[in-house]
Design an enzyme around this catalytic site. Structure first.
Site, PDB file in Angstrom:
ATOM      1  N   PRO A  69       3.293  10.394  10.562  1.00  0.00           N
ATOM      2  CA  PRO A  69       1.726  10.460  11.694  1.00  0.00           C
ATOM      3  C   PRO A  69       3.176  10.309  12.584  1.00  0.00           C
ATOM      4  O   PRO A  69       2.498  10.703  14.262  1.00  0.00           O
ATOM      5  CB  PRO A  69       1.033  10.432  11.883  1.00  0.00           C
ATOM      6  N   GLY A  70       4.082   9.014  13.223  1.00  0.00           N
ATOM      7  CA  GLY A  70       4.413   8.409  14.317  1.00  0.00           C
ATOM      8  C   GLY A  70       5.331   9.682  14.702  1.00  0.00           C
ATOM      9  O   GLY A  70       5.995  10.465  14.194  1.00  0.00           O
ATOM     10  N   HIS A  80      11.395   2.913   4.448  1.00  0.00           N
ATOM     11  CA  HIS A  80      10.663   4.217   3.526  1.00  0.00           C
ATOM     12  C   HIS A  80      11.165   5.738   3.641  1.00  0.00           C
ATOM     13  O   HIS A  80      10.438   5.722   1.896  1.00  0.00           O
ATOM     14  CB  HIS A  80       9.054   3.762   4.546  1.00  0.00           C
ATOM     15  N   LYS A 108       0.593  -0.908   0.267  1.00  0.00           N
ATOM     16  CA  LYS A 108       0.153   0.286  -0.016  1.00  0.00           C
ATOM     17  C   LYS A 108       1.011   1.340   0.008  1.00  0.00           C
ATOM     18  O   LYS A 108       0.960   2.174  -0.791  1.00  0.00           O
ATOM     19  CB  LYS A 108      -0.821   0.147   1.129  1.00  0.00           C
ATOM     20  N   SER A 109       1.817   0.960   0.301  1.00  0.00           N
ATOM     21  CA  SER A 109       2.744   2.372   1.036  1.00  0.00           C
ATOM     22  C   SER A 109       3.801   3.052  -0.756  1.00  0.00           C
ATOM     23  O   SER A 109       3.242   3.666  -0.673  1.00  0.00           O
ATOM     24  CB  SER A 109       3.723   2.600   1.884  1.00  0.00           C
ATOM     25  N   GLU A 161       7.012  14.848   9.647  1.00  0.00           N
ATOM     26  CA  GLU A 161       6.810  14.139  11.249  1.00  0.00           C
ATOM     27  C   GLU A 161       6.192  14.379  11.998  1.00  0.00           C
ATOM     28  O   GLU A 161       6.959  15.329  12.995  1.00  0.00           O
ATOM     29  CB  GLU A 161       7.935  13.726  11.199  1.00  0.00           C
ATOM     30  N   HIS A 206      13.129   4.477  -0.198  1.00  0.00           N
ATOM     31  CA  HIS A 206      12.027   4.683  -0.974  1.00  0.00           C
ATOM     32  C   HIS A 206      10.998   6.133  -2.043  1.00  0.00           C
ATOM     33  O   HIS A 206      10.102   5.358  -2.392  1.00  0.00           O
ATOM     34  CB  HIS A 206      10.798   3.669  -1.358  1.00  0.00           C
TER      35      HIS A 206
END
Length: 181
Positions: free
Chosen positions: A38-39, A57, A13-14, A69, A60
């Site tokens: 959001p983490g 992530h 999905k990402s 962030e 990529h």
């Protein structure tokens, strides 16, 4: 378009969400994408697996993208000058439940508190047409053994339904394949 991309862990999905915005960025000359994570930043946690996932992530995503962030997704989306990718709402929910101390709260009480923040996000989404949001689909698998897992599953299921109503399309990613719902 506002697109919600959902699927299981490691479903692709990402990668699909990045591809959606990277393709439109390269073909239309739009402003650089703002990637909202959001983490908690990986360096604030003592979790090497999380740090490795965050690094993967980051590697990529196109280098031209701006990264924010912050658990304040609504503000990050509102202030972004161009298209936005939020990855992922499950992480946002975890951060929100932690912040509000809701893991032991009754589910209805926890949902009401999360919905207050979610309503703000949905109001912001109504004013945008260039947002892709990623979320986890957790309701199709194992029944959680612990209460916190059941609370998370129930809250994320409700959150996903609410955000889907705010979006133009929902894409389900399974084994790297995309289905438009």
């Amino acid at each position: 378009m506002r697109v919600l991309v959902t699927g299981g862990v490691r479903s692709g999905k990402s990668r699909h969400a990045v591809r959606l915005l990277a393709e439109s960025e390269s073909t239309s000359g739009i402003d650089a994408v703002t990637f909202v994570a959001p983490g908690l930043p990986a360096d604030e946690l003592d979790d090497p697996d999380w740090a490795k996932r965050v690094a993967h992530h980051r590697a990529h995503r196109p280098a031209s993208w701006r990264t924010v962030e912050s658990p304040d997704v609504a503000t990050a989306v509102r202030e972004a000058p161009g298209p936005v990718l939020v990855d992922c709402l499950g992480t946002w929910l975890t951060t929100t439940v932690d912040d509000l101390g809701l893991w032991d709260a009754p589910v209805d009480e926890a949902r009401a508190a999360v919905d207050e923040r979610l309503d703000v996000l949905c109001a912001v989404l109504e004013d945008r047409t260039d947002v892709v949001l990623v979320t986890n689909e957790v309701g199709s698998g194992v029944v959680p053994q612990y209460r916190s897992g059941a609370v998370f599953r129930d809250l994320l299921g409700a959150l996903n339904q609410t955000v889907a109503e705010c979006c133009d399309e929902v894409h389900l990613v399974v084994c790297g394949r995309v289905l438009t719902l």
